[in-house]
Scaffold this motif. Structure first.
Motif, PDB file in Angstrom:
ATOM      1  N   ILE A  40     -15.181 -40.434  24.110  1.00  0.00           N
ATOM      2  CA  ILE A  40     -14.243 -39.640  24.909  1.00  0.00           C
ATOM      3  C   ILE A  40     -14.888 -39.084  26.180  1.00  0.00           C
ATOM      4  O   ILE A  40     -14.182 -38.704  27.111  1.00  0.00           O
ATOM      5  CB  ILE A  40     -13.613 -38.498  24.070  1.00  0.00           C
ATOM      6  CG1 ILE A  40     -14.650 -37.476  23.632  1.00  0.00           C
ATOM      7  CG2 ILE A  40     -12.887 -39.071  22.870  1.00  0.00           C
ATOM      8  CD1 ILE A  40     -14.074 -36.306  22.846  1.00  0.00           C
ATOM      9  N   ASP A  60      -8.236 -35.060  22.576  1.00  0.00           N
ATOM     10  CA  ASP A  60      -9.453 -35.845  22.345  1.00  0.00           C
ATOM     11  C   ASP A  60      -9.130 -37.138  21.594  1.00  0.00           C
ATOM     12  O   ASP A  60      -9.714 -38.193  21.875  1.00  0.00           O
ATOM     13  CB  ASP A  60     -10.483 -35.029  21.568  1.00  0.00           C
ATOM     14  CG  ASP A  60     -11.191 -34.009  22.447  1.00  0.00           C
ATOM     15  OD1 ASP A  60     -11.057 -34.098  23.687  1.00  0.00           O
ATOM     16  OD2 ASP A  60     -11.876 -33.122  21.899  1.00  0.00           O
ATOM     17  N   TYR A 103      -9.761 -41.015  22.721  1.00  0.00           N
ATOM     18  CA  TYR A 103     -10.446 -41.952  21.821  1.00  0.00           C
ATOM     19  C   TYR A 103      -9.659 -43.255  21.685  1.00  0.00           C
ATOM     20  O   TYR A 103     -10.226 -44.351  21.681  1.00  0.00           O
ATOM     21  CB  TYR A 103     -10.623 -41.267  20.471  1.00  0.00           C
ATOM     22  CG  TYR A 103     -11.406 -42.022  19.419  1.00  0.00           C
ATOM     23  CD1 TYR A 103     -12.779 -42.220  19.556  1.00  0.00           C
ATOM     24  CD2 TYR A 103     -10.789 -42.492  18.262  1.00  0.00           C
ATOM     25  CE1 TYR A 103     -13.518 -42.873  18.576  1.00  0.00           C
ATOM     26  CE2 TYR A 103     -11.514 -43.143  17.276  1.00  0.00           C
ATOM     27  CZ  TYR A 103     -12.876 -43.325  17.443  1.00  0.00           C
ATOM     28  OH  TYR A 103     -13.595 -43.976  16.468  1.00  0.00           O
TER      29      TYR A 103
END
Length: 583
Positions: free
Chosen positions: A174, A203, A207
């Motif tokens: 990330i 997040d 990802y």
């Protein structure tokens, strides 16, 4: 899988190669049972209906389901070679596996991957091997190898290479770090497996921009539902250390069940023998309220579709004839296993001689590189008894074991007297402490990281293992420095394994000569020896059901809070080394 030449057999104009007569098969697409013949030719199902064949097998109403799929596992966790692992799981109905070899890769790099690939392709299953994304797992210890994108790329295109293994370093993903992204981009057209415990919100959004398709680390229904809502598949993990099935089943419903599948991740010898593998996950899911038909769907077609494997996981025309015969769905005991229409296992036994397939023995691999990196992987530097003695101090930092978790805490130990040498063993026992050491075993550096471990329970002797996630240095817990050194020496002599030493005598051992991770013995024999060693450890005071398994996680620097490597104590939360001595 176009089969124009089979049209006449499929239409019933010509006889099929083989027909399973009077079968009751599971239609995984509609979650229902169907009564029909099943016709097979050239290893695929060519039709269901009324068929005749050169070979007819009357099932007399037995139930037929597709072969089971384990979507994520580490072969090394079975602690036995690939041949013996196959003998344990194929008769239980697993005909497809997706294996991540990051354990052996952390010891032997590309050589380890090629080694498992060669052995895996020789078995009667569909073998898919992932390219490990995190070797090494951490820069704060000595691992046996480092694999960059350019190294992994050399294996793309090899038969059996399937995708990019669990992407554990999600902070790097990330944050756009170049090394992990070079691997992600290298595997752009391949399946990419996830490993993102607790990752949610924005997040998680970031990802998923890496094209990661699935995750086996969800532990709550809420986490699973969010990840599914963002397009992920959820592998319900039912391993030996981590068992998430009961907590995740409440998330499964009629609307989203197609997004769930099963994986074992790490399944140890005793559990393979006593419980099973994916078959166990199916039985347990049914026990906890899932319908048998839905559980079978999750273990077959769901897994195939999540992984992107076409024409696998169903009893339907054009699909591979990987079929299991069961007496009933209630007990889910597999009687026969057919791979590509051929009988390969019956009544719990794989139908091949010991010489039929390649097994992971030294004789099958004459390469000097394999001899050196696989069978001579334990290389201890210049160490002595003094390396296992604590420095004198008033106050020490302590790794705190937490019951039934691989997460550890941090505590402190204040000595009762001022010692010019290390504290007395009897005092350590009184504070429920043992010494813990990690010995580097890849480059003969002589590195020994030393610490203290609370709540392990050991009161005499030393317990050691060459399985130490993920760098796989030697880990030893003990009280007397002499016993600790002897246990390490014994592991060096075996070229990997487990050892228990008491009062200068080696009491029990288990050799793991394949990269220090796997034995050359059947799963049942390994399980029996492990049970014996566990009983001995318990008699010495260890209060853990799996003493070696517990130790193996004490060096894993990606799981909080305090861990020990060959370079010393490591604070995972701060991501830095810390001192053993406080004052």
């Amino acid at each position: 899988m176009l089969k124009k030449k089979l049209l006449k057999q499929a239409r019933g104009i010509e006889k099929a190669d083989k027909v399973f007569k009077n079968a009751i098969y599971v239609d995984v697409f509609n979650e229902r049972l169907m009564e029909s013949d099943i016709a097979v030719a050239d290893g695929i199902i060519i039709g269901v209906g009324d068929y005749q064949a050169e070979e007819e097998i009357d099932l007399s109403g037995k139930i037929v389901i597709p072969g089971l799929i384990d979507a994520h596992l580490h072969l090394e966790s079975s602690m036995t070679n690939v041949d013996h692992f196959a003998r344990a799981v194929i008769p239980k109905g697993t005909t497809t596996i997706v294996a991540d070899p990051h354990e052996i890769a952390n010891v032997a790099g590309l050589t380890g991957i090629k080694y498992l690939l060669q052995a895996g392709k020789a078995q009667a299953w569909n073998f898919n091997l992932m390219l490990p994304s995190c070797v090494p797992a951490s820069e704060f210890e000595h691992s046996g190898a480092e694999l960059k994108a350019a190294d992994l790329k050399t294996l793309i295109g090899e038969e059996g290479i399937f995708g990019l293994g669990e992407v554990m370093n999600y902070p790097a993903v990330i944050n756009g770090e170049s090394e992990i992204w070079s691997k992600i981009e290298m595997a752009a057209e391949l399946f990419k497996d996830g490993h993102a415990p607790g990752l949610l919100g924005k997040d998680l959004n970031a990802y998923l921009l890496a094209g990661i398709a699935a995750d086996h680390e969800a532990t709550t229904a809420a986490e699973a539902l969010e990840k599914i809502s963002k397009g992920m598949y959820i592998m319900i993990r039912e391993g030996s250390v981590t068992r998430d099935l009961v907590s995740l089943l409440p998330a499964v419903n009629s609307s989203n069940s197609s997004r769930f599948l099963f994986a074992t991740d790490d399944r140890h010898p005793g559990d393979l023998i006593d419980e099973g593998q994916i078959d166990f996950a199916v039985r347990k899911a049914v026990q906890y309220g899932l319908s048998p038909l839905r559980a079978i769907k999750m273990a077959t077609i769901n897994a195939a579709e999540a992984l992107g494997i076409k024409k696998l996981g169903a009893v339907a025309p054009g699909y591979r004839a990987d079929l299991l015969v069961l007496d009933n769905l209630r007990n889910f005991e597999v009687e026969k296993v057919y791979k590509d229409g051929k009988l390969v296992a019956e009544n719990g036994t794989l139908l091949k001689s010991i010489d039929d397939q390649i097994s992971l023995t030294q004789d099958n691999f004459s390469s000097k590189e394999i001899e050196e990196k696989i069978f001579n992987s334990v290389k201890i530097g210049n160490i002595s008894e003094k390396d296992f003695k604590l420095p004198p101090a008033k106050k020490y930092r302590v790794i705190e074991l937490i019951k039934e978790q691989v997460v550890t805490g941090e505590s402190f130990y204040q000595t009762e007297s001022e010692y010019k040498t290390e504290p007395l063993s009897i005092e350590l026992i009184g504070h429920n402490l043992v010494k813990l050491a990690v010995v580097e075993r890849h480059y003969r550096t002589g590195n020994v990281g030393l610490g203290l471990l609370r709540n392990f329970g050991l009161r005499r002797g030393a317990v050691a293992t060459s399985i130490g996630h993920d760098a796989h240095n030697i880990i030893v817990a003990g009280l007397a420095a002499k016993d600790m050194e002897l246990a390490v020496r014994e592991i060096e002599k075996m070229q990997g394994g487990l050892a228990i030493v008491v009062d200068g005598i080696v009491e029990e051992t288990l050799a793991l000569p394949v990269a220090g991770l796997m034995a050359l013995k059947p799963v049942k024999e390994v399980a029996s020896r492990l049970n014996k060693m566990r009983e001995l450890a318990n008699n010495l005071g260890v209060n853990r059901d799996g003493p070696f398994m517990t130790l193996s996680f004490m060096a894993l620097t990606v799981i909080p809070k305090l861990k020990l490597t060959d370079s010393g104590l490591f604070d995972v939360n701060k991501f830095e080394n810390v001192e053993l001595v406080i004052e």
